[in-house]
Design an enzyme around this catalytic site. Structure first.
Site, PDB file in Angstrom:
ATOM      1  CE  LYS A 265      -4.034  -1.632   2.641  1.00 33.12           C
ATOM      2  NZ  LYS A 265      -5.059  -1.387   1.645  1.00 33.12           N
ATOM      3  NE  ARG A 339     -11.243  -9.496  -1.854  1.00 31.60           N
ATOM      4  CZ  ARG A 339     -11.545  -8.608  -2.794  1.00 31.60           C
ATOM      5  NH1 ARG A 339     -11.975  -9.006  -3.974  1.00 31.60           N
ATOM      6  NH2 ARG A 339     -11.428  -7.323  -2.578  1.00 31.60           N
TER       7      ARG A 339
HETATM    8  N1  BES Z   1      -8.150  -3.495   4.361  1.00 32.63           N
HETATM    9  C1  BES Z   1      -8.327  -3.123   3.010  1.00 32.63           C
HETATM   10  C2  BES Z   1      -9.617  -2.351   2.750  1.00 32.63           C
HETATM   11  C3  BES Z   1      -9.753  -1.027   3.401  1.00 32.63           C
HETATM   12  C4  BES Z   1      -9.022   0.057   2.953  1.00 32.63           C
HETATM   13  C5  BES Z   1     -10.674  -0.850   4.396  1.00 32.63           C
HETATM   14  C6  BES Z   1      -9.195   1.276   3.537  1.00 32.63           C
HETATM   15  C7  BES Z   1     -10.850   0.371   4.988  1.00 32.63           C
HETATM   16  C8  BES Z   1     -10.109   1.443   4.555  1.00 32.63           C
HETATM   17  C9  BES Z   1      -8.361  -4.337   2.099  1.00 32.63           C
HETATM   18  O1  BES Z   1      -7.604  -5.410   2.503  1.00 32.63           O
HETATM   19  C10 BES Z   1      -7.833  -3.879   0.782  1.00 32.63           C
HETATM   20  O2  BES Z   1      -6.712  -3.441   0.746  1.00 32.63           O
HETATM   21  N2  BES Z   1      -8.659  -3.965  -0.245  1.00 32.63           N
HETATM   22  C11 BES Z   1      -8.281  -3.530  -1.539  1.00 32.63           C
HETATM   23  C12 BES Z   1      -8.798  -4.563  -2.497  1.00 32.63           C
HETATM   24  C13 BES Z   1      -8.246  -4.442  -3.886  1.00 32.63           C
HETATM   25  C14 BES Z   1      -6.784  -4.746  -3.907  1.00 32.63           C
HETATM   26  C15 BES Z   1      -9.016  -5.392  -4.748  1.00 32.63           C
HETATM   27  C16 BES Z   1      -8.934  -2.179  -1.814  1.00 32.63           C
HETATM   28  O3  BES Z   1     -10.056  -1.951  -1.363  1.00 32.63           O
HETATM   29  O4  BES Z   1      -8.291  -1.352  -2.423  1.00 32.63           O
HETATM   30 ZN    ZN Z   2      -5.569  -5.280   1.904  1.00 28.11          ZN
END
Ligand code: BES
Ligand code: ZN
Ligand code: ZN
Length: 485
Positions: A265, A339
């Site tokens: 990230k 997931r």
């Molecule tokens: N934990 C994150 C989602 C999240 C981000 C929740 C910010 C609350 C605030 C999750 O694991 C994630 O990173 N999801 C990605 C999925 C994508 C790579 C398909 C997302 O939402 O960008």
């Molecule tokens: Zn994530």
């Protein structure tokens, strides 16, 4: 671990006068004309003259000090027009900011309109949730005295207080877990928190960790967590009568820190990722509240916990994992780790034949883009559970919004290399495709899924900045409804 604010709540009248009076615009109008009997020395004329000089209009969050001849102060705390519970909760919490440290005080509710149990409950919640302080790494700045709430005689204040204290304790436990830095809360500590709740309330628990997860079939939980120095865990808690299928299985995403893994990230996206165990934290808060209430519903909770870290053994994009139920899953992006944890945990839960299951997770940024921070996205195949959640969440001022499981978007999860890709090939509707991925693992079990944010960015009187513990009260009250069916 932090503690709940040291506020004690009592029902009934305080020994002396009132230190704070919640007042809505309707009762304020009446008071301007007639004075108020609980404010000694404040007859109609004197009060109206003082109010005339101030700008106080009983708007939400407004406060006014009324200083009496002997120097003691009573505060008027505005809660806007009507008797909306959200306003009452917030106004009650606002009164905490004007009451001096250590003072035992009395809060009155001379609200126009008929004040019933729901209003008193909102006031109690405001006081208990607004006094929350997370003090693991910072000294508490305040010590609050005991507050007596004057409750109308038609309302059973004592039992409302017991109920509200249980809910507040659960909510504050969730806040503590989610606020705790990832350095202090790894998968082992999260599992330990679950075990302690189980022990406290006579529930049964089991934890597996590290390579035991492979033997137990939690291969995807293991894959997500294996790059971290802190081994991933799965904790199962069972409550209520033995040897009957669970009336409800609760599953919570427990990613103690989400760096994104190899699909790292950016800094801004990583900053708050200690809260990525918010789903698990919420499930544990629900269990704590439920345990305190002493209700007997056959219950299963599954808490998969892992740190999504970068290391020589990180799982990679393009890897194919085999889930708990044997589905092969191609990894599209290591940042879509939640997931994978949920899929294994849901498959495990499914094998226990629950009547229904509900998972809670900080699953996608897309849900926040769609609905903003305060409204979690709700999905589901269990119409009854979905309806109950929607209705209860509205009444309890933590509204959910239902999103569709658009069948056609399943195409976006297709891949030639495995049964399913866990990431959509289309960047749009990300919270829907995440939910569609999960749906496969619910099988025939009626299921609902909540994609939540779980964080208060700015801080409000009843929700201090940080983890908000939202949905504990909604889910607990839906569980209460399940006792009846
Ligand atoms: N934990 C994150 C989602 C999240 C981000 C929740 C910010 C609350 C605030 C999750 O694991 C994630 O990173 N999801 C990605 C999925 C994508 C790579 C398909 C997302 O939402 O960008
Ligand atoms: Zn994530
Ligand atoms: Zn995540």
């Amino acid at each position: 671990m932090g503690e709940q604010g040291r506020l004690e709540l009592r029902v009934g009248e305080g020994a002396r006068g009132l230190q704070a009076l919640l007042i809505n615009t309707e009762s304020f109008t009446a008071m301007r004309q007639e004075g108020h009997p609980r404010l000694p020395g404040w007859d109609g004329d004197r009060l109206s003259a003082t109010l005339e000089r101030s700008r106080f209009q009983a708007k939400s969050g407004q406060t006014l000090a009324l200083t009496e001849n002997d120097g003691s102060v009573s505060w008027l705390v505005g809660c806007g027009t009507g008797l909306a519970t959200a306003q009452l909760r917030r106004a009650a919490a606002s009164s905490l900011s004007v009451i001096p440290d250590g003072l035992d005080w009395t809060l009155g509710l001379p609200l126009a309109g008929s004040v019933g149990a729901t209003h008193v409950q909102a006031v109690m919640e405001g006081l208990l949730l607004g006094s929350y302080v997370f003090d693991l790494h910072k000294r508490r700045e305040r010590s609050l005295g005991c507050c007596s709430v004057m409750v109308p005689s038609e309302v059973d204040g004592e039992s409302l207080l017991r109920w509200t204290e249980a809910i507040a304790a659960g909510t504050c436990l969730t806040r503590d877990l989610v606020n705790t830095p990832a350095a202090d809360l790894g998968p082992g500590e999260l599992a330990q928190a679950a075990v302690e709740i189980a022990q406290r309330h006579g529930m049964r628990s089991e934890t597996w960790s590290g390579s035991d997860l492979l033997e137990r079939g939690f291969r995807m939980v293991h894959a997500v967590g294996r790059a971290s120095a802190r081994a991933p865990t799965v904790t199962v808690v069972r409550a209520g009568p033995k040897d009957v299928p669970p009336a409800l299985a609760l599953i919570g995403k427990g990613v103690v820190f989400d760096s994104g893994g190899l699909n790292l990230k950016p800094a801004s996206g990583m900053l708050l990722m200690r809260k990525d165990m918010g789903g698990a934290g919420t499930v544990l808060g629900i269990l704590e509240a439920w345990g305190r209430l002493g209700k007997e519903l056959p219950l299963l909770a599954v808490i998969p916990a892992a740190e999504n870290a970068v290391g020589p053994d990180s799982y990679r994009p393009g890897d194919v994992l085999r889930s708990y139920d044997g589905t092969t899953v191609e990894i599209g992006n290591t940042d879509a780790e939640g997931r994978l944890l949920l899929a294994d945990a849901m498959s495990f839960a499914r094998d226990q034949s629950p009547a229904r299951m509900l998972d809670l997770a900080t699953l996608t940024g897309a849900a926040r883009v769609a609905l903003g921070p305060d409204v979690p996205a709700l999905f589901g195949t269990d119409e009854d559970l979905v309806e109950r959640l929607l209705e209860t969440s509205l009444v309890r001022d933590e509204p959910l919004w239902r999103m569709p499981l658009v069948k056609r978007y399943n195409e976006f999860l297709e891949t030639p290399f495995a049964d399913v890709n866990h990431m959509s090939s289309d960047s749009r509707g990300g919270c829907i495709t995440a939910a569609l991925f999960l749906q496969r693992f619910a099988g025939d079990v009626p299921w609902a899924h909540i994609d939540l944010y779980g964080w208060e960015d700015k801080g409000r009187p009843d929700v201090p900045k940080g983890a908000n513990g939202m949905l504990v009260r909604t889910v607990v009250e839906v569980m209460e409804q399940l006792l009846e069916i």
